[in-house]
Motif scaffolding. Structure first.
Motif, PDB file in Angstrom:
ATOM      1  N   THR A  29     -21.954-114.979 -37.560  1.00 53.53           N
ATOM      2  CA  THR A  29     -21.898-113.535 -37.787  1.00 53.53           C
ATOM      3  C   THR A  29     -22.995-112.801 -37.024  1.00 53.53           C
ATOM      4  N   VAL A  33     -20.223-113.295 -33.407  1.00 54.90           N
ATOM      5  CA  VAL A  33     -19.108-112.402 -33.722  1.00 54.90           C
ATOM      6  C   VAL A  33     -19.452-110.986 -33.272  1.00 54.90           C
ATOM      7  N   LYS A  41     -21.304-106.367 -41.489  1.00 52.59           N
ATOM      8  CA  LYS A  41     -21.986-107.588 -41.052  1.00 52.59           C
ATOM      9  C   LYS A  41     -23.115-107.927 -42.025  1.00 52.59           C
ATOM     10  N   ILE A  44     -21.684-109.481 -45.188  1.00 54.71           N
ATOM     11  CA  ILE A  44     -21.280-110.880 -45.028  1.00 54.71           C
ATOM     12  C   ILE A  44     -22.493-111.797 -45.121  1.00 54.71           C
ATOM     13  N   TYR A 321     -13.602-115.388 -35.820  1.00 53.07           N
ATOM     14  CA  TYR A 321     -14.395-116.571 -36.151  1.00 53.07           C
ATOM     15  C   TYR A 321     -13.740-117.824 -35.580  1.00 53.07           C
TER      16      TYR A 321
END
Length: 355
Positions: A29, A33, A41, A44, A321
């Motif tokens: 992340t 990503v 973000k 997460i 992902y």
């Protein structure tokens, strides 16, 4: 009879799986990503870290639970040489992660809901207001931990009541190849614990136990109402609201929604549903006149499954992902900071493109 030592093994395996999967999710992340940035973000990463902390506390706290008729005892089977109050504090913090997890999922649902229906309000989650949505789950978790201390700290009556069961016929684990079942007696007053005895000797409801049960159920219910409301509204209006987004963003927004459903399913299956019989049995058992003596602490063995379940589900559902993982497998140099083939989505795109 299954050895109690297996719970220690399962908790350590759960922490290992949680640490690896969530660390990998955090790494992807932050460093790879590109289509997820800003507030989402951060969410997460926050959720992944909380999963690691929850499973990391479990091998230390070694929580276990026993339901006996109109009572519930939540205690530690750990062998660490720590003061009783310290272990009680760890037990309460571990329990607080239940509510913290559920409250944070409700925040994520609300945020995604605003991304669909009110982008301006969704933007308010960024900047200095990040402290608010980060702090709210912490406050909820801390409140629940405090309620445990206020309403479930052992007293003379609960100790005398629980001493009747003394948790007999528990067993000890000695090796991976063999289990030696060893019956022993445990003096309950020597264990770090919390007690919930719902009725007194005359059959009247004990106020402190009522307060604990009502506060627990209420805090869970309120956040699930938010989750259900936002989830149903997004599902019913998704087709119309997605017209605001570009074609690639429509696909991404659908994936976010499905990933959010999966993230909600994990705690529901591994945290909330197992907790329901533990909390409700002390109330219902005397009412229906059923004798109960359940080692409900075995449910805690599956708690460590939810963080890796959530992380794996998220990485499987969100396409980027999977693309990043494929690229890393093809080009291991990416792990060390090599240039990634996936182009970064411009942060200067219109507001309805943001996640």
């Amino acid at each position: 009879m299954i050895s109690l030592g297996i719970t220690e093994i399962l908790s350590k395996l759960g922490f290992g799986a949680s640490f690896l999967t969530n660390s990998f999710l955090i790494y992807l992340t932050i460093f790879h990503v590109r289509k997820i940035y800003g507030t989402y973000k951060q969410m997460i990463v926050y959720f992944a870290i909380s999963g690691i902390l929850l499973t990391g506390l479990e091998p230390i706290a070694r929580p276990f639970c026993h339901n006996f008729n109109g009572s519930l005892i939540y205690f530690s089977v750990g062998t660490l040489d720590l003061p009783q109050f310290t272990v009680q504090l760890i037990l309460s913090i571990w329990a607080g992660f239940y509510l913290q997890t559920i409250s944070f999922i409700s925040i994520q649902f609300y945020y995604r809901y605003l991304c669909f229906f009110d982008v301006k309000k969704a933007k308010s989650f960024g900047g200095l207001k990040t402290v608010l949505w980060i702090g709210y789950p912490l406050i909820i978790g801390a409140s629940y931990s405090t309620f445990i201390f206020l309403f479930s700290i052992p007293d003379t009556y609960s100790d005398d009541y629980m001493r009747l069961i003394i948790i007999r016929k528990l067993c000890t684990y000695f090796s991976l190849r063999s289990e030696i079942f060893n019956i022993y007696e445990l003096e309950i007053t020597e264990r770090p614990r919390f007690d919930v005895v719902f009725y007194d000797a005359e059959g009247n409801i004990r106020i402190r136990s009522l307060c604990f049960t009502v506060s627990s159920i209420s805090m869970i219910t309120v956040h699930y109402i938010v989750i259900l409301y936002c989830g149903i509204r997004m599902h019913l209006n998704m087709k119309r609201e997605l017209k605001k987004f570009s074609a690639p963003q429509r696909k991404l927004q659908r994936q976010f929604f499905h990933a959010l459903i999966a993230q909600c399913s994990g705690p529901t299956l591994f945290l909330v549903l197992p907790a329901a019989p533990i909390l409700l049995t002390p109330i219902l058992s005397p009412i229906v006149d059923i004798s109960v003596s359940w080692r409900t602490g075995w449910f805690y063995s599956i708690v460590g499954l939810y963080p890796p379940f959530d992380s794996i589900a998220y990485m499987v559902i969100v396409t980027e992902y999977k693309k990043v993982i494929r690229n890393i497998l093809k080009r291991p140099s990416l792990i060390c900071g090599g240039k990634h083939p996936i182009e970064r989505t411009s942060k200067t795109s219109s507001s309805n493109q943001k996640t």
